[in-house]
Design a protein around this motif. Structure first.
Motif, short mmCIF file in Angstrom:
data_model
loop_
_atom_site.label_atom_id
_atom_site.label_comp_id
_atom_site.label_asym_id
_atom_site.label_seq_id
_atom_site.Cartn_x
_atom_site.Cartn_y
_atom_site.Cartn_z
N ARG A 1 82.58 37.56 5.22
CA ARG A 1 81.21 37.79 4.05
C ARG A 1 80.63 36.44 4.30
NH1 ARG A 1 79.75 42.47 2.32
NH2 ARG A 1 78.11 42.68 0.68
N GLY B 1 61.40 39.79 5.98
CA GLY B 1 59.58 40.06 6.69
C GLY B 1 59.74 40.07 8.26
N LEU B 2 61.04 40.10 8.82
CA LEU B 2 61.11 39.98 10.09
C LEU B 2 61.89 41.16 10.56
CD1 LEU B 2 61.48 36.24 11.04
CD2 LEU B 2 59.26 37.09 11.17
N GLY B 3 62.69 42.38 9.47
CA GLY B 3 63.37 42.83 10.33
C GLY B 3 64.69 42.40 11.28
N PHE C 1 77.23 50.36 11.47
CA PHE C 1 76.89 48.57 11.50
C PHE C 1 78.19 47.89 10.95
CE2 PHE C 1 72.14 47.48 12.45
CZ PHE C 1 71.88 48.55 12.60
N GLY C 2 78.14 46.46 10.91
CA GLY C 2 79.75 45.85 10.07
C GLY C 2 78.07 45.58 8.70
N SER C 3 79.24 44.92 7.84
CA SER C 3 79.23 44.63 6.68
C SER C 3 77.69 43.27 6.75
CB SER C 3 79.94 45.16 5.47
OG SER C 3 81.02 44.11 5.64
N TYR D 1 67.33 53.65 9.26
CA TYR D 1 68.03 52.76 8.28
C TYR D 1 68.17 52.79 6.75
CZ TYR D 1 71.46 53.25 12.62
OH TYR D 1 71.49 53.68 13.56
N GLN E 1 69.44 49.84 3.52
CA GLN E 1 70.68 48.95 3.32
C GLN E 1 70.83 48.68 2.18
OE1 GLN E 1 69.42 45.82 4.99
NE2 GLN E 1 71.01 44.56 5.83
N SER F 1 74.88 46.24 -1.47
CA SER F 1 75.25 46.11 -0.41
C SER F 1 75.90 45.60 0.44
CB SER F 1 76.29 47.03 -0.99
OG SER F 1 76.27 48.32 -0.25
N ARG F 2 74.62 45.79 1.03
CA ARG F 2 74.30 45.44 2.38
C ARG F 2 74.77 46.00 3.59
NH1 ARG F 2 76.19 39.40 2.31
NH2 ARG F 2 77.48 39.65 4.31
N GLN F 3 75.66 46.81 3.37
CA GLN F 3 76.10 47.68 3.89
C GLN F 3 74.89 48.96 5.27
OE1 GLN F 3 78.95 47.92 6.11
NE2 GLN F 3 77.83 49.19 7.50
N MET F 4 73.76 48.84 6.39
CA MET F 4 73.09 49.75 6.98
C MET F 4 74.19 50.94 6.82
SD MET F 4 70.77 47.98 7.87
CE MET F 4 69.56 48.62 9.57
N LEU G 1 72.89 55.24 8.25
CA LEU G 1 72.09 56.17 9.05
C LEU G 1 71.76 56.68 8.16
CD1 LEU G 1 70.97 56.82 11.49
CD2 LEU G 1 72.42 58.29 12.06
N PHE H 1 64.94 50.46 7.15
CA PHE H 1 64.18 50.16 8.55
C PHE H 1 64.50 51.16 9.23
CE2 PHE H 1 65.01 46.08 8.05
CZ PHE H 1 65.72 45.92 7.17
N PHE I 1 63.77 47.77 15.98
CA PHE I 1 63.95 47.74 14.20
C PHE I 1 62.80 47.37 13.79
CE2 PHE I 1 67.93 48.74 12.96
CZ PHE I 1 68.78 48.42 14.24
N GLY I 2 61.58 48.47 13.01
CA GLY I 2 60.41 48.02 11.90
C GLY I 2 60.94 46.49 10.68
N GLN I 3 60.16 45.95 10.54
CA GLN I 3 60.29 44.47 9.07
C GLN I 3 60.84 45.19 8.03
OE1 GLN I 3 57.11 46.27 10.28
NE2 GLN I 3 55.56 44.63 11.34
N GLY I 4 61.11 46.62 8.16
CA GLY I 4 61.57 47.18 6.65
C GLY I 4 60.44 47.24 5.85
#
Lengths: 115, 116
Positions: free
Chosen positions: A9, A40-42, A106-108, B37, B39, B42-45, B47, B91, B106-109
């Motif tokens: 992680r 900013g870059l995705g 996705f992974g975490s 998507y 996020q 927790s960072r988990q993407m 859908l 995203f 992907f876009g920039q978010g």
């Protein structure tokens, strides 16, 4: 429950070290991907693989390499880590289109800091 | 080159309000998918919703719906009755086939904050 597992992680590495980021999926997916995510870059594609032992460069492959010896495992390698590789790294996998592509799993994520 | 643009880096709304996130894309594919998507911290993407370009009907998943304008290459996400748990980066992504692999661009978010 289907999974994409990234081995770490958080990682802190020194400049010049060789770094391995591991990703394993248990869904029998053909396609696997490595992205890096920066504010900013995705998400930007580093490398992808559509079959065992196959690999293709993405949009930002410089400084990286990959390995896919088994279908379920896709490794990202930083040959000589540099501070500009400090980032969040996301692994993803998907079915091929003829098997019903419906998006990525996705992974975490692995947050890598190079000092 | 295929591009996806999210023009709103950040948005903030009050709980229970409706919010729309914008996305435009450019593709030369004839048949493709579009995705949103989420996020969370927790960072988990995760859908949120998927749209197949050949389907004219806009996709809907509970409080989430899209406004898909194929000719304009626009794919916005509407969140109704927003909840605190909707706070996340969102995203937009467009599907592309390269070397047989189904790749997403992907876009920039957009960072969405739901305030209590």
């Amino acid at each position: 429950d289907v999974k994409v597992t990234q081995s770490s992680r958080y990682l802190v590495k020194r400049t010049g070290e060789k770094v391995f980021l591991e990703c394993v999926q248990d869904m029998d997916h053909e396609n696997m991907f490595w992205y890096r995510q920066d504010p900013g870059l995705g998400l930007r594609l580093i490398y992808f693989s559509y079959d065992v032992k196959m690999k293709e460069k993405g949009d930002i492959p410089e400084g990286y390499s990959v390995s896919r010896e088994k279908k379920e495992r896709f490794s990202l390698i930083l040959e000589s880590a540099s501070t500009n590789q400090t980032s969040m790294y996301l692994c993803a996998s998907s079915l091929s289109r003829h098997r019903g592509f419906g998006g990525y799993t996705f992974g975490s994520g692995t947050r890598l800091t190079v000092v | 080159a295929q591009t996806v643009t999210q023009s709103q880096p950040e948005m903030s709304v009050q709980e229970a309000e409706t919010v729309t996130l914008s996305c435009t894309y450019d593709t030369s594919e004839n048949n493709y998918y579009l995705f949103w998507y989420k996020q969370p911290p927790s960072r988990q993407m995760i859908l949120v919703i998927r749209q197949e370009a050949y389907k004219q009907q806009n996709a809907t998943e509970n409080r989430f719906s899209v406004n898909f304008q194929k000719a304009a290459k626009s794919f916005s996400l509407k969140i109704s009755d927003s909840q605190l748990g909707d706070t996340a980066m969102y995203f937009c992504a467009c599907h592309k086939v390269i070397q047989g692999a189904q790749k997403l661009v992907f876009g920039q978010g957009t960072r969405l904050t739901i305030n209590p």
